[in-house]
Motif scaffolding. Sequence first.
Motif, PDB file in Angstrom:
ATOM      1  N   LEU A 129       0.816  -1.208   0.000  1.00  0.00           N
ATOM      2  CA  LEU A 129       0.000   0.000   0.000  1.00  0.00           C
ATOM      3  C   LEU A 129       0.854   1.264   0.000  1.00  0.00           C
ATOM      4  O   LEU A 129       0.497   2.262  -0.636  1.00  0.00           O
ATOM      5  N   VAL A 200      -4.143  -7.652  -0.981  1.00  0.00           N
ATOM      6  CA  VAL A 200      -4.445  -6.448  -1.758  1.00  0.00           C
ATOM      7  C   VAL A 200      -5.053  -6.826  -3.107  1.00  0.00           C
ATOM      8  O   VAL A 200      -6.021  -6.213  -3.569  1.00  0.00           O
ATOM      9  N   LEU A 222      -7.991   1.682  -1.991  1.00  0.00           N
ATOM     10  CA  LEU A 222      -7.124   0.784  -1.226  1.00  0.00           C
ATOM     11  C   LEU A 222      -6.214   1.574  -0.290  1.00  0.00           C
ATOM     12  O   LEU A 222      -6.045   1.216   0.883  1.00  0.00           O
ATOM     13  N   CYS A 227      -6.782  -0.728   2.771  1.00  0.00           N
ATOM     14  CA  CYS A 227      -7.325  -1.995   2.266  1.00  0.00           C
ATOM     15  C   CYS A 227      -8.718  -2.272   2.858  1.00  0.00           C
ATOM     16  O   CYS A 227      -9.041  -3.390   3.242  1.00  0.00           O
TER      17      CYS A 227
END
Length: 337
Positions: A129, A200, A222, A227
């Motif tokens: 991320l 993810v 996200l 997430c």
Amino acid sequence: MTFTCFVGIDISKLTIDAVLYVSATEPSFHQQFENRPSGFQKLLTWINQRQSSAGVLFCLEHTGIYALPLCCFFNQRKLNYSLQSALHVKRSMGLQRAKNDKADAYMLARFAYLYRDEIKLSELPSQALLKIQHLLAYRQRLVKSKVALQIAAQELAAFTDNQFSSTIVKDSQKHITQLSASIILIDKQLQTIIAEDQQVHQVYQLATSVTGIGLQTAAYLLVHTNCFSGFDNWRKLACFAGTAPFEYTSGSSIHGRSKLSKIGNMKLKALLSNGANAAIQSPNEFSTYYNRKIAEGKPKLVALNGVRNKLLSRVIAVVQRGTPYIRNQTDYLQVAS
């Protein structure tokens, strides 16, 4: 967890200012450290000299990349910290006449103390991320540069003689082509990073199964929802994105229309607008909803905002449910059977 000590940290590029706050009746302490790992270790030593680190809550503002090393330090040592919006803190603490690093750190420490029962602890996002976040920011800078060059070249060619503008337009076109290639490369890198992380990738596949949700929108969701673990329901996410309507009334004299708040993530809001416009182009539940609202006399922007909120509700639903979006009644009957 019960916290007994609160440390507000104001972060700048080179230094961090820390204020240790226990209660309104006890004195607070201030100290400045370097914004580097050695400075972070000195910060813990300074705190341990005055309080036990077991019940300490660190409170700091979102300052982008400058706060990342400190958050990584807290995460490695399993220390409790909370990242707060600067606007949220400022509007929660009343009038503030002084403006300096020490005053800001004190305000953060006092904010953590006053809201100790409501404050939410922060968690460092996964490496995937974080990579996605940096790539999205870089892509946005590339797009901004590309658009600036395109507009400048078009205006120059339209309002000046060709002998003056031809060289600049040709050179601008070279840079525009290069920027376009870089943007395409960034999109490929985003897809690669998403595919490498199983969790993810699974959430991404669920989100993009919804009509109108593409790579960019899903990637932003996200990142900003960690997430999809940062929001309990789609209404909170709509409030964050700036698509939730709020009433405007007061007593018997003010009865204004419900309207959207300007406090929201404008980039995510724009992406949702693009997704909503794409979703209503083909026969589906979103276009049906949009056309029904238009037939009822609703303004187009109001109807489109309803589609934006429907997109968020469907994305949250499929992620929480763990199954892809059902696009039509035939698919629904097949799944139900």
